[in-house]
Design an enzyme around this catalytic site. Structure first.
Site, mmCIF file in Angstrom:
data_model
loop_
_atom_site.group_PDB
_atom_site.id
_atom_site.type_symbol
_atom_site.label_atom_id
_atom_site.label_comp_id
_atom_site.label_asym_id
_atom_site.label_seq_id
_atom_site.Cartn_x
_atom_site.Cartn_y
_atom_site.Cartn_z
ATOM 1 C CD GLU A 190 -18.456 -19.616 -21.306
ATOM 2 O OE1 GLU A 190 -17.739 -20.062 -22.224
ATOM 3 O OE2 GLU A 190 -19.361 -20.281 -20.760
ATOM 4 C CG HIS A 207 -18.647 -23.761 -21.172
ATOM 5 N ND1 HIS A 207 -19.743 -22.926 -21.316
ATOM 6 C CD2 HIS A 207 -19.113 -25.027 -21.250
ATOM 7 C CE1 HIS A 207 -20.844 -23.673 -21.449
ATOM 8 N NE2 HIS A 207 -20.485 -24.943 -21.417
ATOM 9 C CB CYS A 235 -22.279 -25.273 -24.275
ATOM 10 S SG CYS A 235 -22.691 -26.774 -23.371
#
Ligand code: MN
Length: 275
Positions: free
Chosen positions: A240, A238, A136
C-alpha cells in the site's frame, strides 16, 4: 449457507483464471440503472472516530484506487462493523508475545487494547468466512491468532539477517503454485521492508508464499481446501505504500483481495435472497 466450503474452494480454483485478464472488480450485484455498490473493506488500526484518520491514508488510498470503500474498524469498539465484505489488518505495534506463549524481548512495544480487539475481530471474520488481508503487524497477528508464533526481534535473534527496517528494499522469492505467486506473476521481486519482527512458526493450515534471501517469512496464505475456510493471507511487506517498488504488482495484490471480497459479497447476497 448450504455449501460454504465447496464454494470457497471454487473461488480459490477460479482465481488464477479470473485474474488472467485485466484486473477490474465488477459489482457484486448491480441493479439496472443504479450505480454498483462498492465493496466495503474494513481497516484496523484506529482507536476511535476521534483518532487521526491520516494514519490509515496509505491503506485507504490503495483500497480506493482498487474501487473499494474503506471503513475504519476502531479498536475501541467491541464488535465487527456490519456489512463488511473484507478486512485489511494493518501495520502497527508488536503483537503481545504472551499471545503465543513467550516472554517479551526488551525491544517489544505492544498495544494491549488493540491486540484484544483485533484478535476478536479476526476470530469473528474467520467464523464468517470474511476475506482477510494482513499487512506487516496484521500478517503477524493473524498468524498468532491461528496458532503460529513470531520472531520477536530479527536483528538480535536471526544471525546474518538483512536489514528489514526503515523502508529498506530487499528481494523475496515467491512459492510457485501459490495464489500470491500467480497474482504477482513473478518468481522473485523486490519489496519494501518496515519490520523488526516476522512470522517464526506458520500456523497449521497456512502455507509459505514468500521468503527473503535470509530466510525471513514474508508472505503466507490459507491452504485451499485446508482447515481454514476463509480466504486469508498475509504479507510482511507494504504494497500500500508509495515506495513499494512495483505499483502494478501492488494493484494486482489489492485487486486479488477485492476479488475474494466480491465473491464473499455475492455469496452473502445469495444467502439473503434464499431466506
Ligand atoms: Mn522484510
Amino acid at each position: 449457507m448450504r455449501h460454504p466450503v465447496r464454494l470457497s474452494v471454487l473461488s480459490w480454483l477460479l482465481a488464477p483464471i479470473l485474474i488472467a485478464g485485466p484486473l477490474t472488480v465488477a459489482p457484486a450485484q448491480a441493479d439496472p440503472g443504479q450505480a454498483p455498490p462498492r465493496l466495503r473493506i474494513g481497516i484496523t488500526g484506529l482507536k476511535s472516530a476521534s483518532d487521526n484518520l491520516h494514519k490509515l491514508d496509505t491503506y485507504r488510498n490503495a483500497l480506493l484506487k482498487a474501487g473499494a470503500e474503506p471503513i475504519p474498524l476502531y479498536y475501541g469498539s467491541p464488535v465487527l462493523a456490519a456489512d463488511i465484505d473484507g478486512i485489511l489488518f494493518a501495520g502497527g505495534e508488536d503483537v503481545n508475545p504472551a499471545l503465543y506463549g513467550e516472554k517479551p524481548d526488551p525491544t517489544v512495544a505492544i498495544n494491549g487494547p488493540r491486540d484484544d480487539s483485533e484478535m476478536a475481530q479476526a476470530e469473528s471474520a474467520l467464523e464468517q468466512g470474511i476475506p482477510i488481508l494482513g499487512i506487516c503487524r496484521g500478517s503477524q497477528l493473524l498468524n498468532v491468532r491461528l496458532g503460529g508464533s513470531l520472531v520477536q526481534d530479527i536483528p538480535s535473534q536471526v544471525p546474518g539477517a538483512l536489514p528489514h527496517q526503515a523502508g529498506n528494499l530487499h528481494q523475496i522469492t515467491l512459492t510457485p503454485g501459490t495464489q500470491l505467486a500467480e497474482t504477482v506473476g513473478l518468481t522473485t521481486m523486490r519489496v519494501n521492508s518496515y519490520h523488526h519482527q516476522s512470522v517464526k512458526t506458520l500456523a497449521k493450515g497456512l502455507r509459505l508464499t514468500a521468503v527473503s534471501d535470509d530466510g525471513i517469512i514474508e508472505g503466507w496464505e490459507a491452504i485451499p481446501g485446508g482447515p481454514i475456510h476463509s480466504p486469508v493471507s498475509g504479507v510482511q511487506f507494504h504494497p500500500e505504500k508509495p515506495d513499494f517498488p512495483m505499483p502494478s504488482i501492488s494493484q494486482r495484490i489489492f485487486a486479488r483481495f477485492l476479488l475474494s471480497a466480491q465473491y464473499f459479497a455475492a455469496q452473502k447476497s445469495a444467502r439473503v435472497r434464499v431466506k
